[in-house]
Design a protein around this motif. Structure first.
Motif, PDB file in Angstrom:
ATOM      1  N   VAL A   1      55.844 -16.062  68.765  1.00 18.52           N
ATOM      2  CA  VAL A   1      56.961 -15.761  69.660  1.00 18.52           C
ATOM      3  C   VAL A   1      57.403 -17.047  70.333  1.00 18.52           C
ATOM      4  CG1 VAL A   1      57.743 -14.388  71.626  1.00 18.52           C
ATOM      5  CG2 VAL A   1      55.999 -13.469  70.077  1.00 18.52           C
ATOM      6  N   LEU A   2      58.694 -17.373  70.197  1.00 15.56           N
ATOM      7  CA  LEU A   2      59.254 -18.607  70.751  1.00 15.56           C
ATOM      8  C   LEU A   2      60.535 -18.293  71.534  1.00 15.56           C
ATOM      9  CD1 LEU A   2      58.765 -19.962  67.303  1.00 15.56           C
ATOM     10  CD2 LEU A   2      57.941 -21.422  69.125  1.00 15.56           C
ATOM     11  N   SER A   3      60.952 -19.245  72.342  1.00 15.41           N
ATOM     12  CA  SER A   3      62.165 -19.067  73.136  1.00 15.41           C
ATOM     13  C   SER A   3      63.387 -19.618  72.418  1.00 15.41           C
ATOM     14  CB  SER A   3      62.018 -19.753  74.497  1.00 15.41           C
ATOM     15  OG  SER A   3      63.247 -19.726  75.200  1.00 15.41           O
TER      16      SER A   3
ATOM     17  N   PRO B   1      59.642 -17.705  76.552  1.00 12.90           N
ATOM     18  CA  PRO B   1      58.945 -18.722  75.747  1.00 12.90           C
ATOM     19  C   PRO B   1      57.718 -18.220  75.008  1.00 12.90           C
ATOM     20  CG  PRO B   1      58.533 -19.070  78.082  1.00 12.90           C
ATOM     21  CD  PRO B   1      59.584 -18.012  77.997  1.00 12.90           C
ATOM     22  N   GLY B   2      57.337 -16.966  75.190  1.00 12.98           N
ATOM     23  CA  GLY B   2      56.169 -16.432  74.517  1.00 12.98           C
ATOM     24  C   GLY B   2      55.614 -15.243  75.262  1.00 12.98           C
ATOM     25  N   VAL B   3      54.347 -14.932  75.002  1.00 12.59           N
ATOM     26  CA  VAL B   3      53.671 -13.808  75.648  1.00 12.59           C
ATOM     27  C   VAL B   3      52.929 -14.332  76.878  1.00 12.59           C
ATOM     28  CG1 VAL B   3      51.986 -11.951  75.366  1.00 12.59           C
ATOM     29  CG2 VAL B   3      53.401 -12.656  73.415  1.00 12.59           C
TER      30      VAL B   3
ATOM     31  N   LEU C   1      50.496 -17.537  77.167  1.00 13.46           N
ATOM     32  CA  LEU C   1      49.340 -17.533  76.272  1.00 13.46           C
ATOM     33  C   LEU C   1      49.662 -18.298  74.992  1.00 13.46           C
ATOM     34  CD1 LEU C   1      48.421 -13.758  76.689  1.00 13.46           C
ATOM     35  CD2 LEU C   1      47.089 -15.687  77.557  1.00 13.46           C
ATOM     36  N   GLY C   2      48.800 -19.209  74.638  1.00 17.11           N
ATOM     37  CA  GLY C   2      49.000 -19.968  73.407  1.00 17.11           C
ATOM     38  C   GLY C   2      48.704 -19.138  72.177  1.00 17.11           C
TER      39      GLY C   2
ATOM     40  N   GLY D   1      54.999 -21.820  71.724  1.00 16.62           N
ATOM     41  CA  GLY D   1      55.117 -20.378  71.850  1.00 16.62           C
ATOM     42  C   GLY D   1      53.755 -19.711  71.869  1.00 16.62           C
ATOM     43  N   THR D   2      53.708 -18.466  71.412  1.00 13.16           N
ATOM     44  CA  THR D   2      52.459 -17.701  71.350  1.00 13.16           C
ATOM     45  C   THR D   2      52.225 -17.230  69.928  1.00 13.16           C
ATOM     46  OG1 THR D   2      52.774 -16.888  73.616  1.00 13.16           O
ATOM     47  CG2 THR D   2      51.190 -15.714  72.239  1.00 13.16           C
TER      48      THR D   2
END
Length: 284
Positions: free
Chosen positions: A97-99, A45-47, A61-62, A107-108
Motif C-alpha cells: 500500500v502506497l500513497s 501512505p500505508g497501513v 507500519l512497514g 509504504g506497507t
C-alpha cells in the motif's frame, strides 16, 4: 491499463463491482499474472497502527501479516477493502500500500510468512467501527432451536450479524444481544420484534449509539496477558464493555460510541504502539 471498477455479471452484462472494486481488480490481475507484488496507490501512505485522525501518534507500519490486515480491514480500517485482501490471500500475492500524493517509496507490505520479530509485539493495530447497532431480545425461551430460528429469520432478510451474546438462562428464559451494521438497524429490529412475538419473548431494545473497538496482532498467539491488559486499560479509563468477541489474533468489544476515540487512544498507548522503539519490529 484496465477499468478497475467494472466487471461482467453472470449474464455477461458490464456492471460495477461495488465498494473496493478497484482494489479487488488489482488483486485479481496480480494473481492472474503471477506478479511478484501488487501495489495499491491510495490517499494514505500505508497501513497505520490505528486511525491517525483519532490518534495523532499512530505509526506507519512497514510490513503487516496477511491475517492482521484481513482482520483490520473487516473491523473498520478503510485502507484496503476486505474482498481485495481475501482475493490476494488465496493466491499468496504480496501487496504493498502506497500513497498517490506523497513521495514514500516504502509504504506497507502485506506478507504471508512470519518474518523475524513480527510476533514480538502482541498487538499490531487498533481498529474502530462506529457503524454498529445493538439489538437485544429479552426473555427468549431457553430451549433448543430458538437461536437457530431467530438468526435464520434474520439471515433471510439479508442482515449480516456480527457479535452475539446470550446470557445464562434463568427460569427457562434468556436474553440475547447481537450487533448489525447501523444501516440495517430498523430492518433488524423489525425482524426481531416479529420473531419475539412468535416465540412469546419479551421486549426488543435497540441501541444505535455503540461502537466496536478491536486489538489485532498475530503475536497474541504466543503472548499471555494480552486480554488482561486490554480490559484493565479500558477499566482504568472508565470505559464499560457491553459485549466481547475474540479470535486467536483479535479482541473486540462493543462500547458506547461516545467513548470510542478514548478507547482507541488508551489501548494504542497501553500496547506500546505510540512509541518508536530503537528497532521497531513492525518496520520493514
Amino acid at each position: 491499463m484496465v477499468a478497475g471498477y467494472q466487471g461482467l455479471s453472470p449474464n455477461g452484462d458490464v456492471a460495477t463491482l461495488g465498494r473496493g472494486g478497484s482494489d479487488t481488480t488489482a488483486a485479481a490481475l496480480g494473481a492472474a499474472l503471477t506478479a511478484d507484488e501488487c501495489q495499491i496507490y491510495t490517499d494514505v501512505p500505508g497501513v497505520f497502527t490505528t486511525d491517525p485522525r483519532i490518534c495523532p501518534r499512530a505509526r506507519l507500519l512497514g510490513r503487516i501479516h496477511f491475517e492482521e490486515i484481513l482482520e483490520l480491514a473487516s473491523l473498520g480500517a478503510k485502507v484496503l477493502h476486505p474482498r481485495s485482501v481475501y482475493f490476494a490471500g488465496k493466491a499468496q500475492l504480496v501487496m504493498r500500500v502506497l500513497s498517490s500524493f506523497a513521495d514514500n517509496p516504502r509504504g506497507t507490505r502485506i506478507l504471508y510468512s512470519t518474518e523475524p520479530d513480527m510476533e514480538k509485539a502482541p498487538v499490531t493495530g487498533i481498529a474502530v467501527n462506529t457503524e454498529e447497532a445493538k439489538i437485544t431480545i429479552r426473555q427468549l425461551p431457553d430451549q433448543p432451536g430458538v437461536a437457530a430460528k431467530l438468526f435464520g429469520k434474520i439471515a433471510e432478510q439479508g442482515i449480516n450479524v456480527d457479535i452475539i451474546v446470550q446470557n445464562i438462562g434463568a427460569e427457562k428464559a434468556t436474553d440475547v444481544s447481537f450487533t448489525v451494521n447501523r444501516s440495517q438497524t430498523e430492518k433488524a429490529a423489525s425482524t426481531a420484534k416479529a420473531i419475539a412475538g412468535e416465540l412469546g419473548a419479551g421486549s426488543v431494545e435497540t441501541d444505535a449509539k455503540v461502537a466496536k473497538v478491536s486489538a489485532v496482532g498475530i503475536g497474541m498467539r504466543a503472548s499471555s496477558g494480552t486480554a488482561a491488559r486490554f480490559f484493565a486499560t479500558l477499566a482504568e479509563a472508565g470505559i464499560n464493555v457491553q459485549m466481547i468477541s475474540t479470535s486467536e489474533i483479535r479482541i473486540s468489544v462493543i462500547i458506547d460510541e461516545g467513548q470510542a476515540n478514548d478507547a482507541v487512544t488508551v489501548l494504542h498507548r497501553a500496547f506500546g504502539l505510540d512509541t518508536e522503539s530503537e528497532k521497531d519490529p513492525t518496520s520493514g
